[in-house]
Design a protein around this motif. Structure first.
Motif, PDB file in Angstrom:
ATOM      1  N   ALA A 390     -47.238  41.127 -75.950  1.00  0.00           N
ATOM      2  CA  ALA A 390     -46.695  40.789 -74.762  1.00  0.00           C
ATOM      3  C   ALA A 390     -46.874  42.592 -73.889  1.00  0.00           C
ATOM      4  N   TRP A 393     -50.692  42.771 -72.579  1.00  0.00           N
ATOM      5  CA  TRP A 393     -50.908  41.993 -72.025  1.00  0.00           C
ATOM      6  C   TRP A 393     -50.258  42.483 -69.953  1.00  0.00           C
ATOM      7  N   TYR A 394     -49.195  42.891 -69.956  1.00  0.00           N
ATOM      8  CA  TYR A 394     -48.954  42.534 -68.548  1.00  0.00           C
ATOM      9  C   TYR A 394     -49.258  44.454 -68.523  1.00  0.00           C
ATOM     10  N   TYR A 580     -45.463  36.267 -71.389  1.00  0.00           N
ATOM     11  CA  TYR A 580     -46.496  36.329 -71.995  1.00  0.00           C
ATOM     12  C   TYR A 580     -46.857  34.817 -72.859  1.00  0.00           C
TER      13      TYR A 580
END
Length: 642
Positions: A390, A393-394, A580
């Motif tokens: 997550a 991804w961010y 996410y």
């Protein structure tokens, strides 16, 4: 009778008469600490009732304990307003309106607390929240080592002077002044830098308390209590160290009668048996009564003091400290409650508890494999993996279009629920299928915010060397099982860095101690550190996604001190995890096994403690087995290394 015998008899009679006529009184001090908003006995992460924690249970013990004596005080030592989904719901979702009383304060007001100390986690939601929330407490707070801005003006009063009328042992009223001096770990300026920088500053606890002792004595204090959110610590802690845990050092300061501690989530009396000048049975350190009542309301700390008035001043003639638990374990290690819930607290908590249940049960995505943390300290782990996935991804979104867009992204994440001081049930276990907010809270316990730092390859290596200080050194020549985990190293400092691969050589000494000091310059536990399938380039630049605690220096990791932060996100890491999974709708949290233990050359068995429930996942670890029962409800497992 000979004259000399007569004189001795008369003197003895006079002394006995003096003792009989001396003014004496008994005072009971009750302490809670580290309640962490466990208002009721409910595990919101498991969505099930619990019997080994919860203020609703502690409240029953408080009432029982208070009823036994004529004179008592009730004190809390902090970390009260953060720690459960209920806390997050009040602070971040529902909000606390001006004039509204926080549910924890409503319950504590009903129990009649006399005074309280701030804890470090009180500041996790920002200064406006705590300043608004504390208005609802019908008892005073103090903080001797917190100041406004860059000044030396106290942010809160430096001490509280309680003026009480107690009954002495003859039943007569006696007026007494009890000073309570409180303090917090000065590290709040690192741990909540984003909330507090420029608004507050802190000083050394020992120094701040020492300065207050003569002040309160001059103001007429008959008894001086230090109720600080600090652990007991170690004997060689000195003034000026800006140390986190200084309870032992506080007992050495003249003029202090009682020391109440917390923060470490441990118990005293009972623990700390190896400290010098310590009576772990009677709860005395350097002759002074000390208390540390576990965590989440598991125990009530009780200090009983015998006071004597001499030359018009009350002094401590004798004292002893004990703990009163709310539960115990039977012969089968099953938790058995010792008290019922307090009816008044449960009635007051009913609405906010039901609102919290609705909040935590709302699903927002699916996971294709179970997420559990039973083995998170000995192998790459799904509960850590999904957080790193997550965070990366961010970061890809956040850095797009910036000068850092082309740099490789790594992620540092640690297991939060990994047993340890949280107990034998303190693990994540989320079944495959729908995932709800209660599970996200389980995966990321703290309301940290996401931050990104820059780091070269050499820095990544040192970061990992600090992280693997959690492991004990293993002797490859021994055939008997060896304990692999240093229980004094907090699991939240065991960062796994994703995006690189590496091995951990357990035969090497640790390179850094728990305070980030280089203690073995030639020691290297991190082996075969690689990026993109090749040995890492020490000069190559990376960005590492982490949290505000670590990025600002929390844990004292080498090279991570807040100076290399390139992004301070307003988003919490936990919310990032929710977003996410929500966007992906379905995710596979299985660990990518980017780290492992290096071979040691011959068969060696390492042992570690985990939950009894972990046994169902033993097949996930090659060479693992159950060895037997550990202490305090844990089960001991073994892992064979070649």
């Amino acid at each position: 009778m000979r004259r000399s015998s007569l004189v001795l008899a008369l003197l003895a009679g006079s002394l006995l008469a003096g003792v009989a006529n001396a003014q004496t009184a008994k005072l009971r001090i009750m302490e809670t600490s580290d309640l962490h908003t466990n208002l009721v006995n409910y595990d919101y992460y498991k969505d099930a009732e619990a019997h080994d924690f919860g203020f609703s249970k502690t409240a029953t013990v408080i009432r029982q304990t208070r009823a036994e004596v004529q004179n008592s005080l009730l004190i809390d030592c902090g970390d009260l307003l953060q720690g459960t989904p209920l806390a997050d719901y009040v602070a971040k979702v529902k909000g606390l309106k001006e004039g509204e009383v926080h549910p924890m304060y409503a319950a504590m007001n009903a129990l009649g607390y006399d005074v309280a100390s701030f804890g470090n986690h009180e500041f996790n939601y920002g200064l406006p929240f705590i300043e608004n929330a504390v208005k609802g407490a019908k008892f005073p707070y103090s903080a001797a080592n917190i100041f406004k801005g860059s000044t030396q003006e106290h942010w809160s009063r430096p001490y509280v002077m309680l003026e009480r009328t107690f009954k002495d042992d003859t039943g007569a009223d006696q007026k007494m002044k009890i000073a309570v001096i409180s303090a917090v770990p000065p590290q709040i300026m690192q741990w909540d830098k984003g909330h507090l920088e420029g608004k507050l500053n802190t000083t050394d606890i020992i120094d701040a308390v020492e300065k207050m002792v003569p002040v309160v004595r001059q103001a007429g204090a008959d008894l001086v209590i230090v109720a600080a959110h600090t652990g007991i610590g170690i004997p060689d802690t000195k003034k000026g160290d800006m140390a986190e845990n200084v309870g032992y050092a506080l007992t050495l300061l003249p003029g202090i009668d009682v020391v109440l501690t917390g923060h470490q989530h441990l118990s005293f009396p009972g623990g700390f048996k190896d400290l010098p000048n310590t009576d772990a049975t009677r709860g005395l350190v350097n002759g002074k009564p000390v208390s540390m009542p576990g965590f989440w309301g598991s125990h009530l700390g009780v200090i009983d003091i015998q006071l004597a008035k001499k030359d018009g001043k009350w002094t401590v003639a004798d004292a002893a400290s004990t703990l009163r638990p709310i539960s115990k374990r039977d012969e089968n290690r099953k938790i058995v409650p010792l008290v019922e819930n307090d009816a008044e607290v449960m009635a007051m908590a009913k609405q906010i508890h039901e609102e919290t249940l609705k909040y935590i049960r709302a699903p927002f995505g699916k996971i294709e494999a179970p997420i559990f943390s039973y083995f998170s300290l000995v192998q790459d782990d799904p509960s850590v993996q999904i957080v790193s996935d997550a965070q990366i991804w961010y970061a890809k979104k956040a850095l797009k279009g910036t000068k850092y867009e082309s740099l490789p992204i790594l992620s540092a994440a640690a297991p939060f629920k990994a047993g340890g001081r949280g107990g034998a049930n303190y693990y994540t276990d989320v079944a495959a299928g729908e995932i709800a907010i209660k599970n996200a809270n389980d995966l990321y316990l703290y309301p940290n915010t996401l931050q990104i730092v820059t780091m070269n390859g050499a820095g990544v290596r040192e970061w990992l060397e600090m992280s693997v200080g959690i492991f004990n050194k293993i002797d490859a020549t021994k055939t008997e099982p060896q304990n692999v985990i240093d229980n004094g190293f907090p699991s939240f400092n065991f960062d796994v860095i994703d995006g690189v691969t590496y091995e951990v050589d357990l035969t090497q000494a640790r390179r850094y101690d728990n305070d980030g000091k280089l203690v073995a310059a030639d020691a290297r536990r991190i082996k075969n550190l690689s990026f993109g399938g090749k040995p890492i380039d020490d000069k190559q630049e990376f960005v590492v996604v982490t949290n505000n605690y670590r990025a600002s220096g929390g844990g004292k990791f080498p090279g991570v001190d807040g100076k290399n932060v390139i992004l301070q996100s307003p988003d919490e890491n936990r919310q990032v995890l929710i977003d996410y999974i929500s966007e992906k709708k379905t995710v596979n949290p299985s660990a990518d096994k980017n780290w492992s233990f290096a071979k040691v050359g011959k068969p060696v068995t390492i042992v570690f403690d985990s939950s009894a429930t972990a046994e169902k996942y033993l097949g996930n670890i090659k060479g693992s087995s159950k060895i037997g029962d550990g202490e305090n409800g844990f089960v001991r497992y073994g892992l064979k290394l070649d």
